[in-house]
Enzyme design. Structure first.
Site, PDB file in Angstrom:
ATOM      1  N   TYR A  46       0.471   5.825  -3.981  1.00  0.00           N
ATOM      2  CA  TYR A  46      -0.146   5.986  -5.477  1.00  0.00           C
ATOM      3  C   TYR A  46      -1.140   4.970  -5.660  1.00  0.00           C
ATOM      4  O   TYR A  46      -1.576   4.962  -6.784  1.00  0.00           O
ATOM      5  CB  TYR A  46       1.242   5.638  -6.165  1.00  0.00           C
ATOM      6  CG  TYR A  46       2.178   4.866  -5.329  1.00  0.00           C
ATOM      7  CD1 TYR A  46       1.877   3.475  -5.290  1.00  0.00           C
ATOM      8  CD2 TYR A  46       3.553   5.212  -4.848  1.00  0.00           C
ATOM      9  CE1 TYR A  46       2.837   2.763  -4.542  1.00  0.00           C
ATOM     10  CE2 TYR A  46       4.489   4.508  -4.016  1.00  0.00           C
ATOM     11  CZ  TYR A  46       4.026   3.282  -3.966  1.00  0.00           C
ATOM     12  OH  TYR A  46       4.881   2.599  -3.477  1.00  0.00           O
ATOM     13  N   GLY A  47      -1.214   4.059  -4.732  1.00  0.00           N
ATOM     14  CA  GLY A  47      -2.138   2.817  -5.154  1.00  0.00           C
ATOM     15  C   GLY A  47      -1.830   1.948  -4.315  1.00  0.00           C
ATOM     16  O   GLY A  47      -1.047   1.677  -3.405  1.00  0.00           O
ATOM     17  N   VAL A  48      -2.932   0.617  -4.372  1.00  0.00           N
ATOM     18  CA  VAL A  48      -2.438  -0.464  -3.558  1.00  0.00           C
ATOM     19  C   VAL A  48      -2.364  -1.727  -4.286  1.00  0.00           C
ATOM     20  O   VAL A  48      -3.151  -1.699  -5.731  1.00  0.00           O
ATOM     21  CB  VAL A  48      -3.764  -0.680  -2.811  1.00  0.00           C
ATOM     22  CG1 VAL A  48      -3.845  -1.583  -1.409  1.00  0.00           C
ATOM     23  CG2 VAL A  48      -4.264   0.682  -2.119  1.00  0.00           C
ATOM     24  N   VAL A  49      -1.807  -2.678  -4.026  1.00  0.00           N
ATOM     25  CA  VAL A  49      -1.747  -3.843  -4.602  1.00  0.00           C
ATOM     26  C   VAL A  49      -2.314  -4.939  -3.757  1.00  0.00           C
ATOM     27  O   VAL A  49      -1.577  -5.139  -2.712  1.00  0.00           O
ATOM     28  CB  VAL A  49      -0.405  -4.119  -5.299  1.00  0.00           C
ATOM     29  CG1 VAL A  49      -0.211  -5.561  -6.093  1.00  0.00           C
ATOM     30  CG2 VAL A  49       0.120  -2.878  -6.235  1.00  0.00           C
ATOM     31  N   GLU A 109       0.794  -1.166   0.003  1.00  0.00           N
ATOM     32  CA  GLU A 109       0.072   0.032  -0.021  1.00  0.00           C
ATOM     33  C   GLU A 109       0.978   1.262   0.010  1.00  0.00           C
ATOM     34  O   GLU A 109       1.610   1.189   0.839  1.00  0.00           O
ATOM     35  CB  GLU A 109      -0.919   0.145   1.382  1.00  0.00           C
ATOM     36  CG  GLU A 109      -2.111   0.989   1.108  1.00  0.00           C
ATOM     37  CD  GLU A 109      -3.067   0.487   2.029  1.00  0.00           C
ATOM     38  OE1 GLU A 109      -4.050   1.370   2.397  1.00  0.00           O
ATOM     39  OE2 GLU A 109      -3.261  -0.824   2.490  1.00  0.00           O
ATOM     40  N   GLY A 110       0.701   2.357  -0.864  1.00  0.00           N
ATOM     41  CA  GLY A 110       1.240   3.435  -0.751  1.00  0.00           C
ATOM     42  C   GLY A 110       0.605   4.639  -1.177  1.00  0.00           C
ATOM     43  O   GLY A 110      -0.590   4.451  -1.474  1.00  0.00           O
ATOM     44  N   ASP A 170      12.520   3.227 -14.969  1.00  0.00           N
ATOM     45  CA  ASP A 170      12.673   2.984 -13.449  1.00  0.00           C
ATOM     46  C   ASP A 170      13.121   1.670 -13.187  1.00  0.00           C
ATOM     47  O   ASP A 170      12.613   0.847 -12.297  1.00  0.00           O
ATOM     48  CB  ASP A 170      11.372   3.403 -12.553  1.00  0.00           C
ATOM     49  CG  ASP A 170      11.488   3.488 -11.231  1.00  0.00           C
ATOM     50  OD1 ASP A 170      12.692   3.763 -10.600  1.00  0.00           O
ATOM     51  OD2 ASP A 170      10.525   3.239 -10.425  1.00  0.00           O
ATOM     52  N   LYS A 230      -3.722  -4.217  -9.090  1.00  0.00           N
ATOM     53  CA  LYS A 230      -3.394  -2.937  -8.774  1.00  0.00           C
ATOM     54  C   LYS A 230      -4.383  -1.933  -8.927  1.00  0.00           C
ATOM     55  O   LYS A 230      -4.618  -1.743  -9.921  1.00  0.00           O
ATOM     56  CB  LYS A 230      -1.991  -2.548  -9.453  1.00  0.00           C
ATOM     57  CG  LYS A 230      -1.533  -1.558  -9.134  1.00  0.00           C
ATOM     58  CD  LYS A 230      -0.206  -0.957  -9.841  1.00  0.00           C
ATOM     59  CE  LYS A 230       0.017   0.530  -9.781  1.00  0.00           C
ATOM     60  NZ  LYS A 230       1.343   0.764 -10.530  1.00  0.00           N
TER      61      LYS A 230
END
Lengths: 284, 449
Positions: B126-129, B123-124, B239, B144
């Site tokens: 920017y979004g969740v996986v 979880e961050g 990246d 995601k």
């Protein structure tokens, strides 16, 4: 070089498009598709947008009508959403306000033509915080999202221009600039027809070359044993069908037909048409 | 343009060949009202899945339904085997012109309710996986969730780039995107990817002994072929780092997290590219010095850093800031000069940097046990001048990979407990992607905090 697999409509989708399911005749649907694409192209020119983005938008627009009926979404809104989305995909994003202003102009112009007023068309810009802007903005955001969702986010588009250059070289036609220009023009015009959602690029490019060489009376090997289009992995029936789609774009429309299209830019107009034409006799 | 010679063929599609099955309906909404798929556990009334659902190849079914060619199928039932003539023709096709049947159909996104949520992986901001199970096939996948609230510019271009890059770059060593599914509202969009057990970063820190040379070669070959594949399709990853390389238990790595990827063109950098890309430790010197027209070479620098990290078992340049990173690079490779990097002085930030006095590269001292060919490959990947830096395609044919010890077959790799699947182990710290980028960064590393 690598193969890129872009999505194409299935046979079932082609046989019965959602709009025809809703009672819109095939001819009318094709005319509306072409009209929506013209709006995209006009907007693109006014915005000085790159042709790659405009072409991509038109192809996404054509794909969309194989999964959605024009009764449900208007060609104006979806065209606007397609151009907005395609501009992002081609890395030349548009400002929302610019796009909305341009579409507002195009819609006003269509309305003016319909009103058959004696005065020349004069564009009345919207107010900066007016409802027109927010209504169009909402429509734009919804249209973009619906295109993505209904195409399953498969928004990969392959444009035909590189292939055309390649094929013209193979056929030794590159030294005749009028041939190149005309074939290129057919490819651009074909963007107003559904062919890019139906056939692979080599077939469409072959059709553009076929129309061009016939126009100029250029002979290419066409005996049953070795036909030039087979070199490009195209089937004659498919090439011929694409030619038909393209040539239908040039057919003369009577003014009434033309006016009818202008009333059907949004789904309201389409629904009204359906009511008027299906109330007494159910065509389906 | 009026033409008389071409007769217009009327469209040959007749309504009577209505295919019984495949009218595409929109994703069905579940009966429960506004039950957020990701809010909490699945519906308590759904029966526990005891038996594994029957495996079905949804893909191959679609292929059968699709026509070989538009005109060919009007007369044949939709699921009849392709006709022999068609098959013979097919083989004569150029490999660059696949038959119509191999093109995917136009298909709306399915609903996220086709998946059963298992555990969240990361979880961050920017979004969740999530880890999830496909209810139809039983496959375990990674889901995601894209963060789409308060978007001012419609669907975010970064998310579009990520989805598009993943779809365009399908490859054995790129994490597979299965589909994009949607939730109840327009703001819920999920990317469905193959679930991969490990990421290379956690593996490197947790494994008791470093990878063998033969294993490093296999991993590097896989990485290089994935990068070559992306570059060939005009995609820059931007990246690449060990935490974005996933690895399964069968010795195969998959490049993941295309959250910063984008298409590039020829000429490169039309419209300008941002410098806020690539996690610091893996960032190429031209980006550090402010170049706006960088290209595939930035990915190759990252590959060089990854190569070194596989050998050292720790990141090559563990710098805290950009200046420290530059000085670490200068220390290892010797400062650049007009012969090793002609364009150096014309880069925007070059004037702000004080170069240390010249000294030769220290690669040999840093990697005392690497063969001469290995050092050569390393120095070609970590070349200052982006024009001279080796391409992924060329690196694949470097002599390092053909000398003994040969690359190990992936099947001979050991397996490890998977953190992402909830198999216990702690994860080490890993630096994040650049700040501005982090807002857009949508695919996360598959490791637990």
């Amino acid at each position: 070089m690598s193969v890129s697999l872009y999505p194409l409509a299935t046979l079932a989708q082609i046989e019965k498009t959602p709009s025809r399911e809703d009672g819109i005749p095939q001819n009318l649907e094709e005319d509306l598709r072409a009209y929506g694409c013209k709006l995209i192209s006009q907007a693109g020119i006014l915005l000085k947008q790159k042709q790659v983005a405009v072409a991509t938008a038109q192809i996404l627009f054509q794909r969309f009508w194989y999964v959605t009926s024009m009764k449900q979404f208007g060609i104006g809104d979806v065209g606007m959403g397609a151009l907005y989305l395609a501009s992002k995909l081609e890395e030349c994003p548009l400002r929302m306000r610019d796009l909305i202003n341009v579409y507002d102009l195009l819609l006003q112009r269509a309305a003016h033509t319909l009103s058959s007023s004696q005065h020349d068309f004069k564009y009345a810009p919207m107010s900066y915080f007016g409802n027109t802007f927010y209504d169009l903005k909402d429509a734009l955001v919804v249209a973009e999202m619906q295109i993505l969702k209904r195409l399953g986010f498969h928004v990969n588009v392959v444009l035909p221009y590189g292939t055309l250059v390649n094929y013209l070289r193979v056929l030794g036609l590159t030294n005749r600039s009028e041939v190149c220009t005309r074939a290129w023009g057919y490819l651009n015009d074909a963007l107003q027809s559904p062919v890019y959602a139906l056939y692979p690029v080599p077939t469409i490019v072959s059709a553009a070359i076929l129309l061009t060489t016939r126009h100029y009376g250029i002979a290419l090997p066409s005996d049953p044993e070795n036909c030039w289009w087979e070199l490009f992995d195209a089937e004659w029936e498919d090439v011929w069908s694409v030619c038909g789609y393209i040539m239908r774009l040039y057919r003369q429309k009577d003014p009434m037909e033309q006016m009818q299209l202008l009333t059907m830019i949004n789904k309201k107009g389409v629904r009204q048409w359906l009511e008027e034409n299906h109330s007494n006799s159910d065509v389906r | 343009m009026a033409r008389s010679r071409v007769r217009l063929p009327f469209t040959t599609f007749h309504p009577f060949v209505m295919s019984a099955t495949s009218t595409s309906a929109g994703p069905s909404t579940p009966s429960r009202k506004r039950s957020r798929w990701d809010s909490e556990d699945n519906s308590p009334d759904s029966p526990p899945q005891l038996a594994q659902p029957q495996k079905r190849r949804a893909k191959s079914e679609q292929h059968q339904v699709k026509p070989q060619s538009l005109k060919a199928t009007n007369s044949t039932p939709a699921n009849a085997p392709p006709r022999i003539t068609a098959q013979r023709k097919q083989q004569a096709h150029s490999i660059y012109v696949p038959p119509r049947t191999s093109h995917p159909p136009l298909m709306p996104s399915r609903s996220v309710y086709c998946y059963e949520r298992l555990n969240s992986i990361e979880e961050g901001s920017y979004g969740v996986v999530f880890r999830a199970r496909d209810k139809e096939t039983g496959d375990i996948v990674a889901l995601k969730k894209l963060k789409l609230d308060e978007e001012k510019h419609g669907f975010p271009i970064t998310a579009l780039r990520e989805i598009n890059s993943l779809m365009v770059c399908k490859h054995e060593n790129v994490v597979g995107i299965r589909e994009v599914v949607v939730g109840d509202t327009l703001t819920q969009v999920f990317i469905v990817m193959d679930f991969i057990e490990h990421d290379l970063k956690s593996l490197l820190t947790l494994m008791p002994s470093p990878f063998l040379q033969s294993e490093i070669k296999t991993l590097m070959l896989q990485l290089l072929s994935a990068v070559a594949h992306c570059h060939e399709r005009w995609i820059l990853h931007r990246d690449l780092k060990t935490s974005n390389l996933l690895m399964n238990n069968r010795g195969t790595i998959k490049v993941a997290d295309f959250g910063l990827a984008r298409r590039y063109g020829d000429p490169v950098g039309v419209g300008g590219l941002t410098q806020l890309v690539v996690t610091l430790w893996y960032r190429a010197p031209e980006i550090l010095l402010g170049a706006t027209t960088y290209s595939t070479a930035v990915d190759m620098w990252s590959v060089g850093c990854i190569f070194a990290e596989l050998i050292l078992k720790e990141p090559l340049f563990q710098a805290k800031g950009e200046i420290e990173l530059l000085s670490m690079i200068f220390k290892l490779l010797g400062p650049p000069n007009s012969s090793t990097w002609p364009e150096y002085s014309s880069l925007p930030l070059a004037k702000t940097i004080n170069l240390p006095p010249y000294h030769p590269p220290q690669l040999r001292q840093k990697f005392p046990y690497l063969t001469a060919a290995g050092i050569d490959l390393m120095s070609k990947l970590l070349t200052y001048d982006p024009e001279e830096r080796i391409s992924a395609e060329d690196a694949l044919h470097h002599p390092y990979f053909s000398e003994s010890p040969h690359p190990k077959h992936p099947d001979l790799f050991g397996s490890f407990p998977s953190v992402a699947a909830g198999e216990k182990r702690r994860k080490p710290d890993s630096p994040a992607a650049p700040i501005r980028a982090a807002d857009y960064k949508l695919l996360t590393e598959f490791d637990l905090p």
